[in-house]
Write a protein that holds these residues in place. Sequence first.
Motif, PDB file in Angstrom:
ATOM      1  N   VAL A  43       0.838  -1.206   0.000  1.00 38.32           N
ATOM      2  CA  VAL A  43       0.000   0.000   0.000  1.00 38.32           C
ATOM      3  C   VAL A  43       0.871   1.254   0.000  1.00 38.32           C
ATOM      4  CG1 VAL A  43      -1.784   1.271   1.245  1.00 38.32           C
ATOM      5  CG2 VAL A  43      -1.874  -1.219   1.166  1.00 38.32           C
ATOM      6  N   THR A  44       1.912   1.250   0.830  1.00 34.89           N
ATOM      7  CA  THR A  44       2.827   2.397   0.855  1.00 34.89           C
ATOM      8  C   THR A  44       3.491   2.573  -0.502  1.00 34.89           C
ATOM      9  OG1 THR A  44       3.272   1.885   3.193  1.00 34.89           O
ATOM     10  CG2 THR A  44       4.738   3.451   2.113  1.00 34.89           C
ATOM     11  N   LYS A  45       3.866   1.456  -1.134  1.00 32.74           N
ATOM     12  CA  LYS A  45       4.504   1.509  -2.458  1.00 32.74           C
ATOM     13  C   LYS A  45       3.534   2.052  -3.510  1.00 32.74           C
ATOM     14  CE  LYS A  45       5.741  -2.496  -4.036  1.00 32.74           C
ATOM     15  NZ  LYS A  45       6.570  -3.722  -4.143  1.00 32.74           N
ATOM     16  N   LEU A  46       2.255   1.722  -3.394  1.00 38.25           N
ATOM     17  CA  LEU A  46       1.270   2.275  -4.320  1.00 38.25           C
ATOM     18  C   LEU A  46       1.166   3.789  -4.187  1.00 38.25           C
ATOM     19  CD1 LEU A  46      -1.588  -0.393  -4.150  1.00 38.25           C
ATOM     20  CD2 LEU A  46      -0.268   0.225  -6.183  1.00 38.25           C
ATOM     21  N   HIS A  47       1.194   4.295  -2.942  1.00 33.10           N
ATOM     22  CA  HIS A  47       1.210   5.750  -2.743  1.00 33.10           C
ATOM     23  C   HIS A  47       2.414   6.363  -3.450  1.00 33.10           C
ATOM     24  CE1 HIS A  47      -2.068   6.691   0.038  1.00 33.10           C
ATOM     25  NE2 HIS A  47      -1.773   5.618   0.750  1.00 33.10           N
ATOM     26  N   VAL A  48       3.593   5.780  -3.231  1.00 33.53           N
ATOM     27  CA  VAL A  48       4.822   6.312  -3.824  1.00 33.53           C
ATOM     28  C   VAL A  48       4.752   6.253  -5.346  1.00 33.53           C
ATOM     29  CG1 VAL A  48       7.315   5.966  -4.039  1.00 33.53           C
ATOM     30  CG2 VAL A  48       6.216   5.723  -1.805  1.00 33.53           C
ATOM     31  N   PHE A  49       4.317   5.126  -5.877  1.00 25.21           N
ATOM     32  CA  PHE A  49       4.239   4.947  -7.334  1.00 25.21           C
ATOM     33  C   PHE A  49       3.297   5.970  -7.960  1.00 25.21           C
ATOM     34  CE2 PHE A  49       2.100   3.118 -11.040  1.00 25.21           C
ATOM     35  CZ  PHE A  49       3.175   2.774 -11.847  1.00 25.21           C
ATOM     36  N   CYS A  50       2.114   6.115  -7.392  1.00 27.59           N
ATOM     37  CA  CYS A  50       1.116   7.018  -7.971  1.00 27.59           C
ATOM     38  C   CYS A  50       1.526   8.477  -7.842  1.00 27.59           C
ATOM     39  CB  CYS A  50      -0.244   6.781  -7.321  1.00 27.59           C
ATOM     40  SG  CYS A  50      -0.984   5.169  -7.709  1.00 27.59           S
ATOM     41  N   ASN A  79       7.656  15.274   3.223  1.00 29.51           N
ATOM     42  CA  ASN A  79       7.779  15.498   1.784  1.00 29.51           C
ATOM     43  C   ASN A  79       6.485  16.128   1.278  1.00 29.51           C
ATOM     44  OD1 ASN A  79       7.993  15.281  -1.041  1.00 29.51           O
ATOM     45  ND2 ASN A  79       9.182  13.389  -0.901  1.00 29.51           N
ATOM     46  N   LEU A  80       6.585  17.358   0.789  1.00 29.10           N
ATOM     47  CA  LEU A  80       5.396  18.090   0.358  1.00 29.10           C
ATOM     48  C   LEU A  80       4.649  17.366  -0.761  1.00 29.10           C
ATOM     49  CD1 LEU A  80       6.755  21.762   0.360  1.00 29.10           C
ATOM     50  CD2 LEU A  80       5.117  20.749   1.957  1.00 29.10           C
ATOM     51  N   ARG A  81       5.361  16.596  -1.569  1.00 27.56           N
ATOM     52  CA  ARG A  81       4.719  15.880  -2.673  1.00 27.56           C
ATOM     53  C   ARG A  81       3.623  14.946  -2.174  1.00 27.56           C
ATOM     54  NH1 ARG A  81       8.427  12.454  -6.688  1.00 27.56           N
ATOM     55  NH2 ARG A  81       8.625  14.499  -7.683  1.00 27.56           N
ATOM     56  N   PHE A  82       3.789  14.425  -0.943  1.00 27.34           N
ATOM     57  CA  PHE A  82       2.846  13.445  -0.407  1.00 27.34           C
ATOM     58  C   PHE A  82       1.777  14.059   0.486  1.00 27.34           C
ATOM     59  CE2 PHE A  82       6.554  11.040  -1.605  1.00 27.34           C
ATOM     60  CZ  PHE A  82       6.022   9.907  -2.189  1.00 27.34           C
ATOM     61  N   GLY A  83       1.819  15.370   0.700  1.00 26.27           N
ATOM     62  CA  GLY A  83       0.765  16.057   1.432  1.00 26.27           C
ATOM     63  C   GLY A  83       0.472  15.438   2.790  1.00 26.27           C
ATOM     64  N   THR A 124       4.623   9.664  -7.508  1.00 32.74           N
ATOM     65  CA  THR A 124       5.814   9.896  -8.317  1.00 32.74           C
ATOM     66  C   THR A 124       5.464  10.048  -9.788  1.00 32.74           C
ATOM     67  OG1 THR A 124       7.169   8.642  -6.754  1.00 32.74           O
ATOM     68  CG2 THR A 124       8.083   8.997  -8.946  1.00 32.74           C
ATOM     69  N   ASN A 125       4.457   9.286 -10.237  1.00 28.58           N
ATOM     70  CA  ASN A 125       4.074   9.319 -11.646  1.00 28.58           C
ATOM     71  C   ASN A 125       2.902  10.254 -11.933  1.00 28.58           C
ATOM     72  OD1 ASN A 125       5.702   7.038 -13.132  1.00 28.58           O
ATOM     73  ND2 ASN A 125       5.126   6.170 -11.154  1.00 28.58           N
ATOM     74  N   GLY A 126       2.512  11.035 -10.948  1.00 33.19           N
ATOM     75  CA  GLY A 126       1.466  12.021 -11.155  1.00 33.19           C
ATOM     76  C   GLY A 126       0.093  11.429 -11.425  1.00 33.19           C
ATOM     77  N   GLU A 127      -0.167  10.250 -10.878  1.00 30.47           N
ATOM     78  CA  GLU A 127      -1.450   9.584 -11.094  1.00 30.47           C
ATOM     79  C   GLU A 127      -2.527  10.148 -10.164  1.00 30.47           C
ATOM     80  OE1 GLU A 127      -2.255   7.206 -13.219  1.00 30.47           O
ATOM     81  OE2 GLU A 127      -0.295   6.717 -14.064  1.00 30.47           O
ATOM     82  N   ASP A 128      -3.725  10.302 -10.702  1.00 34.97           N
ATOM     83  CA  ASP A 128      -4.879  10.650  -9.874  1.00 34.97           C
ATOM     84  C   ASP A 128      -5.436   9.336  -9.324  1.00 34.97           C
ATOM     85  OD1 ASP A 128      -7.062  11.856  -8.681  1.00 34.97           O
ATOM     86  OD2 ASP A 128      -8.265  11.813 -10.513  1.00 34.97           O
ATOM     87  N   TYR A 129      -5.311   9.111  -8.034  1.00 37.75           N
ATOM     88  CA  TYR A 129      -5.631   7.808  -7.469  1.00 37.75           C
ATOM     89  C   TYR A 129      -6.289   7.946  -6.101  1.00 37.75           C
ATOM     90  CZ  TYR A 129      -2.026   8.177  -3.874  1.00 37.75           C
ATOM     91  OH  TYR A 129      -1.304   8.569  -2.779  1.00 37.75           O
TER      92      TYR A 129
END
Length: 475
Positions: free
Chosen positions: A287-294, A346-350, A296-301
């Motif tokens: 689940v944590t990896k899915l957060h990072v993957f999405c 990390n601001l990217r992860f809000g 990092t790749n700018g996915e709306d998830y």
Amino acid sequence: MMTTTVTAASFVQGFLYFVGVFFVLYLIGYSTFLFLSVTVGSSILYRRKREAHYQNQLMVDCYVPISIIMPAHNENVTVESSVRSLLTLDYSLYEIVVVDDGSTDDTAQVVIDAFGLRAIDRPIRLQIPCEPQQGVWVGRVQGVPITLITKENGGKADALNMGINAAQYPYFICIDADSVLQYDSLREIVAPVIERENVVAVGGLVRLSNGIKIKDGRLTHYSLPKKIIPAMQVLEYDRSFLSARILFDQFNGNLIISGAFGMFRKDYVVACGGYDRDTVGEDMELVTKLHVFCRTNGEDYLIKYAPDAICWSQAPDNLRDRVKQRRRWHTGLFESMTKHWRIFANLRFGLVSFFSYTYFLVYELLSPLIELFGLVTVAIAVAFDFINVPFMIMFFVIYAVFGAVMSLTAFFSRVQTRDLKLSAGDVARALLLSIFEVTVLRFILAITRMIALVGYRRKERRWEKVERQKIDAEN
């Protein structure tokens, strides 16, 4: 000499003052989180209960094809009843994939005989790494396709990866071989996918099957387990699944979906490499990896939580197995958080970073060390006579009562919203055990988690040996 003694005493007094301030803020933070999460969780459950009829009418003809993956290792006691329970689900489009991960008992033969499976020559395309297959058996029971795969022992994550490789549908569900799904669980867990197309994972609610009876996927009898250890875990599960996960769900912040019951979008899991075979906490890591993957790749998830999708799973019925379970969980937590440490601040992860990750870091991963530090500080304060013992006892009692009230609120909210019936004896036991859990078991498990953290070493890919009981489920 006297000056040195006074200076040392002043230093200790100042140190204890700052430590005291830290722990007051620490407890205020945790208490606030617990209060908010239980309050939000309870209110959402009551709202969902009022809307249940409308939702059921809306979803009656909506189906998403699902592959149910059941990894198994030496589960000959429970695997047949678990698979058979899946045949009673109120759902149209699903398949069952059982992966026997190098069992040394007759797990595979039990499945073959019970469901009349036949061997076939079917090569499986390995989109994500796993140990090779040894054999494949297929069959169809009550219109539901069943596939059994035997393979070399590679651990639970490896078995799940094999199941993903073999799955034919775009969404897959993971379920333990000692678990039973409630009849409407699939309809409830796919609801977020039907509502929002960008959902990549959904967690279900795991409840303990100790002390219950199920017929055709429907609960026919509910009570607290007779044994103390699983009964206290009932309270803990309701507090955890009700409070934290519903609260995190409000801002897409869940970092964990229980390995006992979770649904994932297959293409996203394949894209990020599947389950990590080198961690004992493969559920949280994915689940944590899915957060990072999405991110990092700018996915709306979205990663959602479905509190009405219920899985009944066995809990350890003795302290030894409970300690082993908690040590494994904490080791997995450590591996997941250290592997994905870039999420922190990390601001990217809000809010996933500044709320979810920070919570798991401070109040889950490091809490055993913080609590040990607090006990050492209390001992120093007593030695220097810098502590008001009656006040300390009163403070501890207030905190224990608060924790017990939160546990009971979560427990009775779940009982009420699911229209469960409790005996007077169960109510009395819940009241007593809530206090015992906060004041005694919490410290035992804190020591266990601290040992797992301090004495960490990478584990081999293996299954934990836990004694199973037959699930009281009728079909």
